[in-house]
Design a protein around this motif. Structure first.
Motif, PDB file in Angstrom:
ATOM      1  N   HIS A   1      54.359  22.699  48.934  1.00 44.73           N
ATOM      2  CA  HIS A   1      53.914  22.176  47.646  1.00 44.73           C
ATOM      3  C   HIS A   1      55.119  22.082  46.727  1.00 44.73           C
ATOM      4  O   HIS A   1      56.020  22.928  46.750  1.00 44.73           O
ATOM      5  N   SER A   2      55.136  21.033  45.914  1.00 43.41           N
ATOM      6  CA  SER A   2      56.297  20.816  45.047  1.00 43.41           C
ATOM      7  C   SER A   2      56.441  21.885  43.964  1.00 43.41           C
ATOM      8  O   SER A   2      57.494  22.000  43.336  1.00 43.41           O
ATOM      9  N   SER A   3      55.391  22.698  43.733  1.00 48.02           N
ATOM     10  CA  SER A   3      55.524  23.810  42.778  1.00 48.02           C
ATOM     11  C   SER A   3      56.323  24.961  43.388  1.00 48.02           C
ATOM     12  O   SER A   3      56.789  25.857  42.678  1.00 48.02           O
ATOM     13  N   MET A   4      56.485  24.923  44.727  1.00 44.08           N
ATOM     14  CA  MET A   4      57.273  25.941  45.428  1.00 44.08           C
ATOM     15  C   MET A   4      58.219  25.251  46.429  1.00 44.08           C
ATOM     16  O   MET A   4      58.112  25.438  47.647  1.00 44.08           O
ATOM     17  N   PRO A   5      59.127  24.394  45.963  1.00 44.24           N
ATOM     18  CA  PRO A   5      59.958  23.598  46.863  1.00 44.24           C
ATOM     19  C   PRO A   5      60.836  24.443  47.779  1.00 44.24           C
ATOM     20  O   PRO A   5      61.229  23.982  48.849  1.00 44.24           O
ATOM     21  N   HIS A   6      61.145  25.688  47.346  1.00 43.14           N
ATOM     22  CA  HIS A   6      61.987  26.553  48.159  1.00 43.14           C
ATOM     23  C   HIS A   6      61.298  26.963  49.465  1.00 43.14           C
ATOM     24  O   HIS A   6      61.945  27.455  50.384  1.00 43.14           O
ATOM     25  N   MET A   7      59.980  26.780  49.537  1.00 38.32           N
ATOM     26  CA  MET A   7      59.242  27.120  50.741  1.00 38.32           C
ATOM     27  C   MET A   7      59.336  26.004  51.802  1.00 38.32           C
ATOM     28  O   MET A   7      58.929  26.202  52.939  1.00 38.32           O
ATOM     29  N   GLY A   8      59.838  24.859  51.395  1.00 43.21           N
ATOM     30  CA  GLY A   8      59.932  23.730  52.314  1.00 43.21           C
ATOM     31  C   GLY A   8      61.374  23.345  52.618  1.00 43.21           C
ATOM     32  O   GLY A   8      62.322  23.989  52.170  1.00 43.21           O
ATOM     33  N   LYS A   9      61.517  22.309  53.396  1.00 39.94           N
ATOM     34  CA  LYS A   9      62.821  21.728  53.716  1.00 39.94           C
ATOM     35  C   LYS A   9      62.709  20.220  53.479  1.00 39.94           C
ATOM     36  O   LYS A   9      61.970  19.537  54.189  1.00 39.94           O
ATOM     37  N   ASN A  10      63.418  19.750  52.464  1.00 38.75           N
ATOM     38  CA  ASN A  10      63.245  18.389  51.974  1.00 38.75           C
ATOM     39  C   ASN A  10      64.008  17.390  52.849  1.00 38.75           C
ATOM     40  O   ASN A  10      65.245  17.345  52.843  1.00 38.75           O
ATOM     41  N   ALA A  11      63.273  16.563  53.590  1.00 37.98           N
ATOM     42  CA  ALA A  11      63.902  15.593  54.484  1.00 37.98           C
ATOM     43  C   ALA A  11      64.634  14.504  53.711  1.00 37.98           C
ATOM     44  O   ALA A  11      65.635  13.952  54.195  1.00 37.98           O
ATOM     45  N   ILE A  12      64.177  14.187  52.517  1.00 35.50           N
ATOM     46  CA  ILE A  12      64.867  13.177  51.714  1.00 35.50           C
ATOM     47  C   ILE A  12      66.228  13.692  51.269  1.00 35.50           C
ATOM     48  O   ILE A  12      67.211  12.942  51.240  1.00 35.50           O
ATOM     49  N   TYR A  13      66.328  14.965  50.960  1.00 37.67           N
ATOM     50  CA  TYR A  13      67.635  15.541  50.629  1.00 37.67           C
ATOM     51  C   TYR A  13      68.578  15.468  51.828  1.00 37.67           C
ATOM     52  O   TYR A  13      69.787  15.237  51.686  1.00 37.67           O
ATOM     53  N   MET A  14      68.025  15.668  53.022  1.00 40.55           N
ATOM     54  CA  MET A  14      68.845  15.541  54.233  1.00 40.55           C
ATOM     55  C   MET A  14      69.372  14.110  54.371  1.00 40.55           C
ATOM     56  O   MET A  14      70.549  13.892  54.691  1.00 40.55           O
ATOM     57  N   ALA A  15      68.503  13.148  54.130  1.00 41.26           N
ATOM     58  CA  ALA A  15      68.913  11.741  54.207  1.00 41.26           C
ATOM     59  C   ALA A  15      69.982  11.441  53.174  1.00 41.26           C
ATOM     60  O   ALA A  15      70.948  10.722  53.445  1.00 41.26           O
ATOM     61  N   THR A  16      69.825  12.011  51.983  1.00 40.19           N
ATOM     62  CA  THR A  16      70.810  11.791  50.917  1.00 40.19           C
ATOM     63  C   THR A  16      72.178  12.343  51.308  1.00 40.19           C
ATOM     64  O   THR A  16      73.207  11.688  51.098  1.00 40.19           O
ATOM     65  N   ALA A  17      72.188  13.531  51.897  1.00 44.38           N
ATOM     66  CA  ALA A  17      73.452  14.132  52.339  1.00 44.38           C
ATOM     67  C   ALA A  17      74.100  13.278  53.426  1.00 44.38           C
ATOM     68  O   ALA A  17      75.323  13.059  53.431  1.00 44.38           O
ATOM     69  N   PHE A  18      73.306  12.790  54.349  1.00 45.01           N
ATOM     70  CA  PHE A  18      73.817  11.947  55.427  1.00 45.01           C
ATOM     71  C   PHE A  18      74.412  10.656  54.865  1.00 45.01           C
ATOM     72  O   PHE A  18      75.497  10.221  55.263  1.00 45.01           O
ATOM     73  N   LEU A  19      73.702  10.046  53.917  1.00 48.18           N
ATOM     74  CA  LEU A  19      74.177   8.798  53.319  1.00 48.18           C
ATOM     75  C   LEU A  19      75.473   9.005  52.538  1.00 48.18           C
ATOM     76  O   LEU A  19      76.341   8.127  52.511  1.00 48.18           O
ATOM     77  N   HIS A  20      75.594  10.166  51.901  1.00 50.60           N
ATOM     78  CA  HIS A  20      76.830  10.478  51.171  1.00 50.60           C
ATOM     79  C   HIS A  20      78.022  10.472  52.132  1.00 50.60           C
ATOM     80  O   HIS A  20      79.070   9.878  51.836  1.00 50.60           O
TER      81      HIS A  20
END
Length: 380
Positions: free
Chosen positions: A189-208
């Motif tokens: 849940h986005s109220s507890m983002p630390h409990m997940g692993k954000n795939a969009i952030y992974m894509a952003t890092a790869f694109l960088h």
């Protein structure tokens, strides 16, 4: 070529342009028209393949005894979407200009090759001559591959495609590959983002990291072919703002230089994924090649090419200039089968285009192409 065949090229182009060959029914109509013209105009053997499908194709052949050479004339009768055009299939001639969807890309070329084939069939030949019209070039361009795989066409000595090259002869074009890069995270849940692993952030890092490599690619310039390219064409991920996305995907278009392959760039992408993993241990990605379309690289110094080039120059009354294509064409699959191929046609693109699912779609409301063939100019 005699004037009657030049006039026939214009007439047949106009007839093809009156058919909506963006649709399956129109593709069949165009192929059957070509079959009718060939059977009425010459004694070649004519065969329509996949006649009851959405993408039929036609092959005509004029065979002689003890052939010294085998030549293929090849083109496509399908067109891109006519959406946004006014009267795209009227095919009217005004002030020497033929207006119609596909008049240059490439029904003008098909009409001209059809006339040339018919004219050649009226004379004694010392070699075998083949003519093929496909109807899937704007989508996948794999009918020529199918024809070669199934033996409907032999491995000829040379092939010519009449796509628009502004009267120059294109001896090469880049190969193309599509690569999917998928990223795998963990939902939360986005109220507890630390409990997940954000795939969009992974894509952003790869694109960088990818963008840093793209700067290096610009330095890989070949004096004739330019530089290879990579472009991220699509990105997707996430379902709703209040959920950490567990999945994301980008698709990359790679254009590699003639005579090379996509494998070195696939390795680069894999190394970038490794780099991202060192930067973030939660990073997880899968890299998959989802499609490849072969390059063209015809030797300009070979005796066969020199013979074809000199014949074209003689026919046009001037030395034909040599060039390379920026886009992809069916010659890529011919090259895959070891067939030397060139592209030579009148007309050029004067407005940008965009491909979707290997199909061309209009980027502006009206999309014009200009062609000079015989005394008729065509705009599509």
């Amino acid at each position: 070529m005699e004037e009657r065949y030049e006039n026939a090229a214009v007439t047949w182009t106009q007839q093809f342009c009156r058919i909506n060959s963006f649709l399956g029914a129109g593709k069949r109509e165009a192929v059957f028209l070509a079959e009718k013209i060939l059977k009425e105009s010459c004694d070649a053997t004519v065969t329509v393949y996949d006649a009851d499908t959405e993408e039929p194709y036609i092959i005509a052949e004029k065979i002689c005894e003890n052939p010294k050479f085998r030549l293929l004339l090849e083109g496509h009768l399908d067109v891109v979407s006519p959406e946004g055009m006014e009267h795209p299939f009227y095919a009217e001639i005004k002030d020497g200009i033929l207006y119609g969807r596909g008049s240059v890309d490439m029904k003008g070329g098909c009409g001209s090759m059809l006339a040339a084939f018919v004219a050649a069939c009226q004379k004694p030949l010392e070699g075998d001559l083949y003519l093929m019209f496909s109807t899937d070039e704007e989508y996948a361009g794999e009918e020529i591959k199918k024809a070669l795989e199934k033996g409907h066409l032999p491995k000829v000595d040379f092939a010519l495609i009449a796509e628009p090259t502004n009267g120059t002869m294109a001896t090469a074009h880049k190969g193309e590959a599509w690569i999917d890069v998928e990223f795998f995270g963990k939902s939360a849940h986005s109220s507890m983002p630390h409990m997940g692993k954000n795939a969009i952030y992974m894509a952003t890092a790869f694109l960088h990291n990818l963008q840093a490599y793209l700067l290096e690619m610009k330095k890989m310039v070949h004096p004739l072919y330019g530089a290879p390219t990579m472009s991220v064409g699509t990105i997707e991920g996430g379902s709703t703002p209040n959920v950490v996305p567990p999945y994301a995907k980008i698709t990359i278009d790679i254009r590699y230089l003639p005579g090379t392959s996509s494998e070195s760039f696939l390795k680069v992408l894999q190394n970038l994924a490794v780099l991202c993993k060192t930067e973030n241990e939660d990073f997880s990605a899968k890299i998959t090649k989802i499609g490849e379309w072969n390059d063209v690289c015809t030797d300009r110094e070979s005796p066969t090419f020199r013979r074809i080039w000199q014949a074209a120059s003689k026919a046009m009354g001037k030395e034909v200039g040599l060039t390379v294509m920026t886009g992809w064409g069916e010659g890529g699959f011919m090259n895959l089968y070891g067939i030397p191929v060139v592209t030579l046609g009148q007309g050029k693109m004067v407005c940008p285009i965009v491909r979707k699912n290997r199909s061309m779609w209009m980027k502006s409301k009206k999309w014009h192409w200009l062609m000079n063939r015989s005394s008729t100019r065509c705009v599509a």
